[in-house]
Design a protein around this motif. Sequence first.
Motif, PDB file in Angstrom:
ATOM      1  N   GLU A   1     -58.352 -32.802 -57.121  1.00 45.91           N
ATOM      2  CA  GLU A   1     -58.461 -32.859 -55.662  1.00 45.91           C
ATOM      3  C   GLU A   1     -58.894 -31.518 -55.087  1.00 45.91           C
ATOM      4  O   GLU A   1     -58.485 -30.453 -55.524  1.00 45.91           O
ATOM      5  CB  GLU A   1     -57.114 -33.256 -55.066  1.00 45.91           C
ATOM      6  CG  GLU A   1     -57.092 -33.325 -53.542  1.00 45.91           C
ATOM      7  CD  GLU A   1     -55.681 -33.482 -52.997  1.00 45.91           C
ATOM      8  OE1 GLU A   1     -55.411 -34.501 -52.344  1.00 45.91           O
ATOM      9  OE2 GLU A   1     -54.853 -32.566 -53.230  1.00 45.91           O
ATOM     10  N   PHE A   2     -59.750 -31.610 -54.049  1.00 48.64           N
ATOM     11  CA  PHE A   2     -60.121 -30.459 -53.232  1.00 48.64           C
ATOM     12  C   PHE A   2     -59.894 -30.836 -51.775  1.00 48.64           C
ATOM     13  O   PHE A   2     -60.278 -31.929 -51.342  1.00 48.64           O
ATOM     14  CB  PHE A   2     -61.595 -30.098 -53.445  1.00 48.64           C
ATOM     15  CG  PHE A   2     -62.127 -29.112 -52.436  1.00 48.64           C
ATOM     16  CD1 PHE A   2     -61.885 -27.753 -52.569  1.00 48.64           C
ATOM     17  CD2 PHE A   2     -62.881 -29.556 -51.348  1.00 48.64           C
ATOM     18  CE1 PHE A   2     -62.376 -26.848 -51.634  1.00 48.64           C
ATOM     19  CE2 PHE A   2     -63.377 -28.665 -50.415  1.00 48.64           C
ATOM     20  CZ  PHE A   2     -63.122 -27.305 -50.557  1.00 48.64           C
ATOM     21  N   ARG A   3     -59.282 -29.924 -50.984  1.00 56.16           N
ATOM     22  CA  ARG A   3     -59.024 -30.190 -49.569  1.00 56.16           C
ATOM     23  C   ARG A   3     -59.459 -28.998 -48.747  1.00 56.16           C
ATOM     24  O   ARG A   3     -59.388 -27.837 -49.190  1.00 56.16           O
ATOM     25  CB  ARG A   3     -57.544 -30.479 -49.306  1.00 56.16           C
ATOM     26  CG  ARG A   3     -56.992 -31.649 -50.098  1.00 56.16           C
ATOM     27  CD  ARG A   3     -55.721 -32.183 -49.496  1.00 56.16           C
ATOM     28  NE  ARG A   3     -55.969 -32.894 -48.255  1.00 56.16           N
ATOM     29  CZ  ARG A   3     -55.311 -33.980 -47.869  1.00 56.16           C
ATOM     30  NH1 ARG A   3     -54.371 -34.486 -48.628  1.00 56.16           N
ATOM     31  NH2 ARG A   3     -55.587 -34.559 -46.714  1.00 56.16           N
ATOM     32  N   ALA A   4     -59.893 -29.278 -47.506  1.00 59.31           N
ATOM     33  CA  ALA A   4     -60.290 -28.203 -46.595  1.00 59.31           C
ATOM     34  C   ALA A   4     -60.163 -28.687 -45.170  1.00 59.31           C
ATOM     35  O   ALA A   4     -60.369 -29.869 -44.869  1.00 59.31           O
ATOM     36  CB  ALA A   4     -61.721 -27.754 -46.873  1.00 59.31           C
ATOM     37  N   ARG A   5     -59.845 -27.762 -44.267  1.00 59.33           N
ATOM     38  CA  ARG A   5     -59.773 -28.041 -42.842  1.00 59.33           C
ATOM     39  C   ARG A   5     -60.974 -27.416 -42.157  1.00 59.33           C
ATOM     40  O   ARG A   5     -61.483 -26.371 -42.567  1.00 59.33           O
ATOM     41  CB  ARG A   5     -58.488 -27.457 -42.248  1.00 59.33           C
ATOM     42  CG  ARG A   5     -57.211 -28.117 -42.749  1.00 59.33           C
ATOM     43  CD  ARG A   5     -56.979 -29.473 -42.144  1.00 59.33           C
ATOM     44  NE  ARG A   5     -56.892 -29.405 -40.683  1.00 59.33           N
ATOM     45  CZ  ARG A   5     -56.867 -30.467 -39.889  1.00 59.33           C
ATOM     46  NH1 ARG A   5     -56.932 -31.689 -40.424  1.00 59.33           N
ATOM     47  NH2 ARG A   5     -56.777 -30.328 -38.582  1.00 59.33           N
ATOM     48  N   ASN A   6     -61.439 -28.093 -41.076  1.00 60.35           N
ATOM     49  CA  ASN A   6     -62.603 -27.612 -40.322  1.00 60.35           C
ATOM     50  C   ASN A   6     -63.736 -27.248 -41.276  1.00 60.35           C
ATOM     51  O   ASN A   6     -64.264 -26.139 -41.273  1.00 60.35           O
ATOM     52  CB  ASN A   6     -62.219 -26.421 -39.446  1.00 60.35           C
ATOM     53  CG  ASN A   6     -61.192 -26.797 -38.405  1.00 60.35           C
ATOM     54  OD1 ASN A   6     -61.273 -27.864 -37.789  1.00 60.35           O
ATOM     55  ND2 ASN A   6     -60.192 -25.938 -38.217  1.00 60.35           N
ATOM     56  N   TYR A   7     -64.093 -28.219 -42.087  1.00 62.54           N
ATOM     57  CA  TYR A   7     -64.976 -28.002 -43.229  1.00 62.54           C
ATOM     58  C   TYR A   7     -66.439 -28.186 -42.846  1.00 62.54           C
ATOM     59  O   TYR A   7     -66.825 -29.191 -42.239  1.00 62.54           O
ATOM     60  CB  TYR A   7     -64.600 -28.978 -44.342  1.00 62.54           C
ATOM     61  CG  TYR A   7     -65.359 -28.819 -45.627  1.00 62.54           C
ATOM     62  CD1 TYR A   7     -65.323 -27.629 -46.336  1.00 62.54           C
ATOM     63  CD2 TYR A   7     -66.095 -29.881 -46.145  1.00 62.54           C
ATOM     64  CE1 TYR A   7     -66.013 -27.492 -47.539  1.00 62.54           C
ATOM     65  CE2 TYR A   7     -66.776 -29.764 -47.342  1.00 62.54           C
ATOM     66  CZ  TYR A   7     -66.735 -28.570 -48.036  1.00 62.54           C
ATOM     67  OH  TYR A   7     -67.423 -28.443 -49.216  1.00 62.54           O
ATOM     68  N   VAL A   8     -67.246 -27.205 -43.221  1.00 60.21           N
ATOM     69  CA  VAL A   8     -68.706 -27.286 -43.087  1.00 60.21           C
ATOM     70  C   VAL A   8     -69.285 -27.159 -44.490  1.00 60.21           C
ATOM     71  O   VAL A   8     -69.278 -26.061 -45.059  1.00 60.21           O
ATOM     72  CB  VAL A   8     -69.263 -26.178 -42.174  1.00 60.21           C
ATOM     73  CG1 VAL A   8     -70.780 -26.295 -42.086  1.00 60.21           C
ATOM     74  CG2 VAL A   8     -68.641 -26.267 -40.790  1.00 60.21           C
TER      75      VAL A   8
END
Length: 351
Positions: free
Chosen positions: A329-336
């Motif tokens: 799994e990979f997670r990110a917030r406010n991702y571009v």
Amino acid sequence: MRQRPNFTPARALAGRLMIAHVTQPSRLALAALAALAALALTFAIGLSCSGALANDSTAMIDATGIRLIETHAISLDVEDLYLSPQQVRIHYEFVNNSDQNQHMLVAFPVPEIDSHPETNYAISPVSPLNFLDFHVSSNGQDIMPGIEIKLTLNGVDFTSDILKTGIPLSRFDPTYYDKLEALSEPDRMHLASLGLIDWQPGEEYIEPKWKMQTIYYWYQDFPANSRTVIDHSYSPVVGGGIISEEYGVRDNIDRFCIDDGFIRGFRRLLAKGGHAETLSKEVRYILKTANNWLGPIGDFRLVIDKEKPENLVTLCINGIRKIAPTQFEFRARNYVPDQDIDMMVVEMPDW
């Protein structure tokens, strides 16, 4: 430093949906779909290889997902992406931040398909039209998308000319190869004059040159100041084939971020299987296309699945972690997104 799970490579293709404003629904096929098809070509969702391929390799189709066109009223709050060689699943949560309802055309443009019957896509679709087994729902309700297929050469639509000869619209039609071989000489001469086939009078063999362009589409309402959930899934057209350490691993070090640990795992896999070669599956997902929704992706989650615990997988991405015997799994917030996903899974078959 790039991080990767400790397992061997696989690669798949995935896609992003496109959404366009529709002011005159009756002109869907004429204007909106034409614009979407043209735009699809601009963000590199094409075949990774073309022409006839060796018997031990398969053609791959890059995958993409939802895209908004000409709207900045809608933000993408959630994108949850699952990638495996068997299936691509995407969960979207869009928010219409305006005080007006938005009526949109949503389209899933498939990368161009080679018309040559010897190009091996390694799929056996139940339907020659819905060859990706594409499914979509909105707010939990199933949607039956329309399907538009065009047969083109250098961007010019030759669908009518080709269908008049009796050749099926889809190259996945079970009669496709037989219909090509059975073309009459006048039909061959006509198609050759248009540049659609490579053929000389007196020859039996013909080589089709056109491409098959497919778009799945439907209308979608985005109520004012409300959240809309869209889920879609399909079977990716994977690439790959028979690989060895020299051909398939060491010549793909940069592409898949292959390190010494992966190479050691690859050698152990070969030793366990008792062979000098094994099989790879490659999946590519086009993630960094120019998304025209409002702002970055609020909450982005990627799960990759290598399918079997003993398989190897590799890709270039930072911050990925193991969450299950076969999943990462990979997670990110406010991702571009600043890169596409190129994934390779390696397995030892029961030879």
